[in-house]
Design a protein around this motif. Structure first.
Motif, PDB file in Angstrom:
ATOM      1  N   SER A  23       0.865  -1.167   0.000  1.00  0.00           N
ATOM      2  CA  SER A  23       0.000   0.000   0.000  1.00  0.00           C
ATOM      3  C   SER A  23       0.912   1.230   0.000  1.00  0.00           C
ATOM      4  CB  SER A  23      -0.909  -0.019   1.223  1.00  0.00           C
ATOM      5  OG  SER A  23      -0.150   0.033   2.404  1.00  0.00           O
ATOM      6  N   PRO A  24       0.408   2.360  -0.411  1.00  0.00           N
ATOM      7  CA  PRO A  24       1.250   3.560  -0.437  1.00  0.00           C
ATOM      8  C   PRO A  24       1.812   3.870   0.946  1.00  0.00           C
ATOM      9  CG  PRO A  24      -0.798   3.942  -1.607  1.00  0.00           C
ATOM     10  CD  PRO A  24      -0.921   2.603  -0.939  1.00  0.00           C
ATOM     11  N   GLY A  25       3.093   4.154   1.003  1.00  0.00           N
ATOM     12  CA  GLY A  25       3.746   4.466   2.260  1.00  0.00           C
ATOM     13  C   GLY A  25       4.223   3.254   3.028  1.00  0.00           C
ATOM     14  N   SER A  26       4.038   2.060   2.489  1.00  0.00           N
ATOM     15  CA  SER A  26       4.483   0.843   3.157  1.00  0.00           C
ATOM     16  C   SER A  26       5.718   0.298   2.458  1.00  0.00           C
ATOM     17  CB  SER A  26       3.381  -0.218   3.131  1.00  0.00           C
ATOM     18  OG  SER A  26       2.296   0.194   3.914  1.00  0.00           O
ATOM     19  N   ARG A  27       6.454  -0.523   3.185  1.00  0.00           N
ATOM     20  CA  ARG A  27       7.636  -1.166   2.605  1.00  0.00           C
ATOM     21  C   ARG A  27       7.556  -2.659   2.864  1.00  0.00           C
ATOM     22  NH1 ARG A  27      12.587   2.813   4.229  1.00  0.00           N
ATOM     23  NH2 ARG A  27      11.787   4.638   3.154  1.00  0.00           N
ATOM     24  N   ALA A  28       7.787  -3.435   1.825  1.00  0.00           N
ATOM     25  CA  ALA A  28       7.805  -4.891   1.941  1.00  0.00           C
ATOM     26  C   ALA A  28       8.936  -5.415   1.067  1.00  0.00           C
ATOM     27  CB  ALA A  28       6.476  -5.478   1.502  1.00  0.00           C
ATOM     28  N   GLY A  31      14.576 -10.505   1.422  1.00  0.00           N
ATOM     29  CA  GLY A  31      16.028 -10.568   1.321  1.00  0.00           C
ATOM     30  C   GLY A  31      16.744  -9.239   1.288  1.00  0.00           C
ATOM     31  N   GLU A  32      16.038  -8.146   1.544  1.00  0.00           N
ATOM     32  CA  GLU A  32      16.654  -6.811   1.547  1.00  0.00           C
ATOM     33  C   GLU A  32      16.171  -6.075   2.791  1.00  0.00           C
ATOM     34  OE1 GLU A  32      16.627  -2.769  -1.155  1.00  0.00           O
ATOM     35  OE2 GLU A  32      16.120  -4.667  -2.085  1.00  0.00           O
ATOM     36  N   ASP A  33      17.074  -5.559   3.590  1.00  0.00           N
ATOM     37  CA  ASP A  33      16.724  -4.925   4.858  1.00  0.00           C
ATOM     38  C   ASP A  33      15.864  -3.686   4.662  1.00  0.00           C
ATOM     39  OD1 ASP A  33      18.171  -6.863   6.119  1.00  0.00           O
ATOM     40  OD2 ASP A  33      19.913  -5.609   6.522  1.00  0.00           O
ATOM     41  N   VAL A  34      14.981  -3.442   5.633  1.00  0.00           N
ATOM     42  CA  VAL A  34      14.126  -2.256   5.653  1.00  0.00           C
ATOM     43  C   VAL A  34      14.708  -1.290   6.682  1.00  0.00           C
ATOM     44  CG1 VAL A  34      11.825  -1.364   6.139  1.00  0.00           C
ATOM     45  CG2 VAL A  34      12.081  -3.579   5.012  1.00  0.00           C
ATOM     46  N   TYR A  35      14.938  -0.055   6.265  1.00  0.00           N
ATOM     47  CA  TYR A  35      15.494   0.961   7.150  1.00  0.00           C
ATOM     48  C   TYR A  35      14.584   2.185   7.112  1.00  0.00           C
ATOM     49  CZ  TYR A  35      18.697   4.431   9.053  1.00  0.00           C
ATOM     50  OH  TYR A  35      19.263   5.424   9.797  1.00  0.00           O
ATOM     51  N   VAL A  36      14.067   2.552   8.278  1.00  0.00           N
ATOM     52  CA  VAL A  36      13.254   3.755   8.403  1.00  0.00           C
ATOM     53  C   VAL A  36      14.111   4.771   9.156  1.00  0.00           C
ATOM     54  CG1 VAL A  36      11.118   4.745   9.285  1.00  0.00           C
ATOM     55  CG2 VAL A  36      11.149   2.372   8.485  1.00  0.00           C
ATOM     56  N   ALA A  37      14.586   5.766   8.430  1.00  0.00           N
ATOM     57  CA  ALA A  37      15.523   6.743   8.993  1.00  0.00           C
ATOM     58  C   ALA A  37      14.819   7.700   9.940  1.00  0.00           C
ATOM     59  CB  ALA A  37      16.187   7.531   7.866  1.00  0.00           C
ATOM     60  N   SER A  38      15.606   8.338  10.787  1.00  0.00           N
ATOM     61  CA  SER A  38      15.087   9.329  11.716  1.00  0.00           C
ATOM     62  C   SER A  38      14.451  10.477  10.926  1.00  0.00           C
ATOM     63  CB  SER A  38      16.232   9.850  12.585  1.00  0.00           C
ATOM     64  OG  SER A  38      15.755  10.793  13.494  1.00  0.00           O
ATOM     65  N   GLY A  39      13.244  10.876  11.321  1.00  0.00           N
ATOM     66  CA  GLY A  39      12.519  11.916  10.609  1.00  0.00           C
ATOM     67  C   GLY A  39      11.689  11.398   9.450  1.00  0.00           C
ATOM     68  N   GLN A  40      11.796  10.131   9.138  1.00  0.00           N
ATOM     69  CA  GLN A  40      11.050   9.524   8.035  1.00  0.00           C
ATOM     70  C   GLN A  40       9.806   8.835   8.592  1.00  0.00           C
ATOM     71  OE1 GLN A  40      13.213   6.416   6.013  1.00  0.00           O
ATOM     72  NE2 GLN A  40      12.544   7.170   4.028  1.00  0.00           N
ATOM     73  N   GLN A  41       8.715   8.804   7.789  1.00  0.00           N
ATOM     74  CA  GLN A  41       7.478   8.155   8.212  1.00  0.00           C
ATOM     75  C   GLN A  41       7.076   7.104   7.185  1.00  0.00           C
ATOM     76  OE1 GLN A  41       4.294  10.849   9.078  1.00  0.00           O
ATOM     77  NE2 GLN A  41       2.889   9.225   9.666  1.00  0.00           N
ATOM     78  N   HIS A  43       4.239   3.629   6.669  1.00  0.00           N
ATOM     79  CA  HIS A  43       3.014   3.064   7.240  1.00  0.00           C
ATOM     80  C   HIS A  43       3.270   1.671   7.826  1.00  0.00           C
ATOM     81  CE1 HIS A  43      -1.128   2.405   8.104  1.00  0.00           C
ATOM     82  NE2 HIS A  43      -1.220   1.402   7.251  1.00  0.00           N
ATOM     83  N   ASN A  44       3.456   0.647   6.999  1.00  0.00           N
ATOM     84  CA  ASN A  44       3.734  -0.721   7.447  1.00  0.00           C
ATOM     85  C   ASN A  44       5.082  -1.161   6.910  1.00  0.00           C
ATOM     86  OD1 ASN A  44       1.242  -1.239   8.789  1.00  0.00           O
ATOM     87  ND2 ASN A  44       0.264  -1.624   6.815  1.00  0.00           N
ATOM     88  N   ALA A  45       5.710  -2.105   7.623  1.00  0.00           N
ATOM     89  CA  ALA A  45       6.973  -2.676   7.155  1.00  0.00           C
ATOM     90  C   ALA A  45       6.873  -4.191   7.251  1.00  0.00           C
ATOM     91  CB  ALA A  45       8.147  -2.171   7.970  1.00  0.00           C
ATOM     92  N   HIS A  61       1.950  -1.510  11.410  1.00  0.00           N
ATOM     93  CA  HIS A  61       2.545  -2.708  11.982  1.00  0.00           C
ATOM     94  C   HIS A  61       3.893  -3.007  11.325  1.00  0.00           C
ATOM     95  CE1 HIS A  61      -1.151  -3.978  14.029  1.00  0.00           C
ATOM     96  NE2 HIS A  61      -1.785  -3.520  12.964  1.00  0.00           N
ATOM     97  N   VAL A  62       4.707  -3.778  12.038  1.00  0.00           N
ATOM     98  CA  VAL A  62       5.954  -4.284  11.469  1.00  0.00           C
ATOM     99  C   VAL A  62       5.918  -5.802  11.613  1.00  0.00           C
ATOM    100  CG1 VAL A  62       7.235  -3.922  13.614  1.00  0.00           C
ATOM    101  CG2 VAL A  62       8.467  -4.137  11.477  1.00  0.00           C
ATOM    102  N   PHE A  63       6.265  -6.507  10.518  1.00  0.00           N
ATOM    103  CA  PHE A  63       6.291  -7.964  10.497  1.00  0.00           C
ATOM    104  C   PHE A  63       7.633  -8.407   9.927  1.00  0.00           C
ATOM    105  CE2 PHE A  63       5.727 -11.943   8.155  1.00  0.00           C
ATOM    106  CZ  PHE A  63       5.295 -12.771   9.182  1.00  0.00           C
ATOM    107  N   VAL A  64       8.347  -9.251  10.673  1.00  0.00           N
ATOM    108  CA  VAL A  64       9.657  -9.749  10.250  1.00  0.00           C
ATOM    109  C   VAL A  64       9.627 -11.270  10.296  1.00  0.00           C
ATOM    110  CG1 VAL A  64      12.125  -9.750  10.707  1.00  0.00           C
ATOM    111  CG2 VAL A  64      10.783  -7.702  11.191  1.00  0.00           C
ATOM    112  N   LEU A  65       9.977 -11.903   9.185  1.00  0.00           N
ATOM    113  CA  LEU A  65      10.053 -13.359   9.101  1.00  0.00           C
ATOM    114  C   LEU A  65      11.498 -13.742   8.818  1.00  0.00           C
ATOM    115  CD1 LEU A  65       8.538 -16.095   9.032  1.00  0.00           C
ATOM    116  CD2 LEU A  65       8.235 -15.734   6.577  1.00  0.00           C
ATOM    117  N   PHE A  66      12.128 -14.450   9.737  1.00  0.00           N
ATOM    118  CA  PHE A  66      13.525 -14.890   9.650  1.00  0.00           C
ATOM    119  C   PHE A  66      14.483 -13.709   9.499  1.00  0.00           C
ATOM    120  CE2 PHE A  66      11.145 -18.561   7.837  1.00  0.00           C
ATOM    121  CZ  PHE A  66      11.270 -19.374   8.952  1.00  0.00           C
TER     122      PHE A  66
END
Length: 176
Positions: A23-28, A31-41, A43-45, A61-66
Motif C-alpha cells: 500500500s502507499p507508504g508501506s515497505r515490503a 532478502g533486503e533490509d528495511v530501514y526507516v531513517a530518523s525523521g522519516q514516516q 506506514h507498514n513494514a 505494523h511491522v512484520f519480520v520473518l527470519f
C-alpha cells in the motif's frame, strides 16, 4: 507428499505476492533490509529473510520473518518477529503488542511497550533502568524446551489427523 509440497509452494507464492503488494507508504522486501531513517514516516513494514531498523516513525505494523527487528524510533501499532530477535531501545516506543516466535526479545523500559509482550521459543529480557517500575501489561516468555515440546505435540496431533489409517484386509482362503 508431492501434493503437500505443491500446496506449500503455492502458499509461499501467495504469501510473497501479498507481501509485495504494497500500500502507499508501506515497505515490503524479501532478502533486503528495511530501514526507516530518523525523521522519516512509513506506514507498514514487512520483511522476509531480512531485518528491520526503525529510527523514525512507523504508523502501522511491522512484520519480520527470519530476521531481526531493532527499534529506536516509534512503531504506532504492533510488532511481530518470527524466527529472529527484537530489540527495543529505552527511547523507543511500540504502541501495540510485541510477539516474538522462535527468538529473543530485549526491551529497556516498560514505557517502550504500550501493549503486551509475548515470546515463544526464546527469552524475554528486561533491562531495568529505574528501581520502581511497574508493569502495566503482561509480559510472557515460554522457553525453547516448552516450544520444542509444543511443536512435537502439534506434529503428533497433525499426523493423527492427516495420515490415513491403514486398515488390514482380511484375506479369506477359499479352498473347496
Amino acid at each position: 507428499m508431492l501434493n503437500l509440497a505443491l500446496r506449500s509452494f503455492a502458499f509461499l507464492l501467495l504469501f510473497a505476492s501479498a507481501a509485495l503488494a504494497q500500500s502507499p507508504g508501506s515497505r515490503a522486501y524479501i532478502g533486503e533490509d528495511v530501514y526507516v531513517a530518523s525523521g522519516q514516516q512509513v506506514h507498514n513494514a514487512t520483511c522476509i529473510f531480512c531485518s528491520v531498523q526503525v529510527e523514525g516513525d512507523l504508523t502501522g505494523h511491522v512484520f519480520v520473518l527470519f530476521g531481526s527487528l531493532n527499534v529506536t524510533g516509534h512503531v504506532e501499532k504492533g510488532a511481530t518477529v518470527i524466527g529472529g530477535n527484537a530489540v527495543v531501545d529505552s527511547q523507543a516506543r511500540i504502541g501495540g503488542d510485541m510477539t516474538v516466535l522462535g527468538g529473543n526479545a530485549v526491551y529497556e523500559s516498560d514505557d517502550s511497550l504500550g501493549g503486551s509482550a509475548y515470546v515463544l521459543g526464546g527469552h524475554l529480557s528486561h533491562v531495568p533502568l529505574a528501581h520502581g517500575e511497574a508493569r502495566a501489561h503482561p509480559r510472557l516468555s515460554l522457553g525453547p524446551l516448552f516450544s520444542v515440546l509444543l511443536g512435537v505435540l502439534v506434529l503428533l496431533l497433525l499426523s493423527a489427523l492427516l495420515v490415513p489409517q491403514i486398515r488390514r484386509r482380511v484375506i479369506v482362503n477359499q479352498t473347496s
